[in-house]
Design a protein around this motif. Sequence first.
Motif, short mmCIF file in Angstrom:
data_model
loop_
_atom_site.label_atom_id
_atom_site.label_comp_id
_atom_site.label_asym_id
_atom_site.label_seq_id
_atom_site.Cartn_x
_atom_site.Cartn_y
_atom_site.Cartn_z
N TYR A 72 0.99 -1.03 -0.03
CA TYR A 72 0.00 -0.01 0.10
C TYR A 72 0.88 1.19 -0.06
O TYR A 72 2.07 1.17 0.31
CB TYR A 72 -0.93 -0.11 1.31
N ASN A 79 -4.25 8.09 -5.51
CA ASN A 79 -4.05 6.72 -5.97
C ASN A 79 -2.76 6.82 -6.95
O ASN A 79 -2.59 7.66 -7.49
CB ASN A 79 -5.29 6.38 -6.91
N GLN A 113 -5.88 0.60 -0.59
CA GLN A 113 -6.02 -0.36 -1.94
C GLN A 113 -4.34 -1.03 -1.90
O GLN A 113 -3.62 -0.23 -2.36
CB GLN A 113 -6.48 0.17 -2.98
#
Length: 389
Positions: A72, A79, A113
Amino acid sequence: MNIINKNLVLMSLILTFQATTIYAKTGDLFKIYAHGGTLGQTISFELCLDISGSTPLSCQNYTTEQSELTIYSTIPNNNYSYAGTKINTPGFVYKAGPTANGYSLLGQISDTQGATGTFIAETAFLTISPSTLGLSVTGVETTTGFDSGTPRVFTLKNIGSTPATGVNCPSITSPSITSITCSGCGTILSGNVCTVTIQPSATASAAVADTNPTPITLTIQGENTNKLTPSINVLTYGSFYQSGYVFSIIETQDPSLSIGGTVAAERDASMDSSIVVNIMEVPYSPAWLYTFININNGYDGSNTKTGNTYWMVRQYSYDQNYSAGLCIPPFNSVGGYTDWYLPAICQMGYGATDSFDCGGDMPGTIPNIQYYLLYSPRQSGQNINISQF
């Protein structure tokens, strides 16, 4: 009395997917969970938040000894679609996404994510999971009620691109091991596994009251592979393990995991005393236990939301001027473990108090120090040191 408890390390209780956070310290751009088999060596690798241009940007170096990573970023609300990695250790590649200029594309990552990939060796290479197994002896009671002495399993995997040949089934002469059996070893094709099953005996490798027990070490190697040296600890009540004396054994059903349980620290956490006493000299009576701790929960002293230590610390703050605060990090991390806590009264012994019924007779309602460390070892004539002030 100021005995500290801690849970034995059991991977499924730390993280449900058996992962360990290896880097997430201040200043790191990445948070990494390492899982999979143990490589038996350290791999160095570089991570970058952006490898789309001619020069990778925002790069940092890391190391691991595990075969799989979930990565991560640590930067919130961003992102990264072109994060990538380059392996600095010769003989390995990282299988995640496409490669370019020596870097492998991880896939999109953020602080919520992660992207998972696997190290692949250019030649036959064995990993093992776990690298250490804790087993219980046969013929003793367990907290879960399952039979003790469950056979437990090491899993070998060939992460190399070529077959591993001549992989031996380890053998060892030890009174603590009844048998070792292997399945799928010999020749292990790329990506395949073999298992090594350990059957313990009634004899502990960590003998009662031995404060420096030697784990059993196996040697596993193929004709064209690296060498693995997994270790085994066969435990009973009173065994010294992870910096304390075992007084609770949780016989986990998954044979690929070690047993769990609870230990009592060898020494007192008091800043003003380092006295260590022989518990066989303590009067054999539960009376001395009952002035120890008698608060909200007689059965759970842990530093979790169900335990006494958790609520005491939140009442009196993180401070070392009282018992519960002194028993937890940062003031106590004996052996490098961080899950020590102050035991509840029924973890100390059996019997009835004005507030709690810990079981009127042996062994008590829950595993406790009085029965499993004072009484049971006493029957075998063993001496165990615990702390007192």
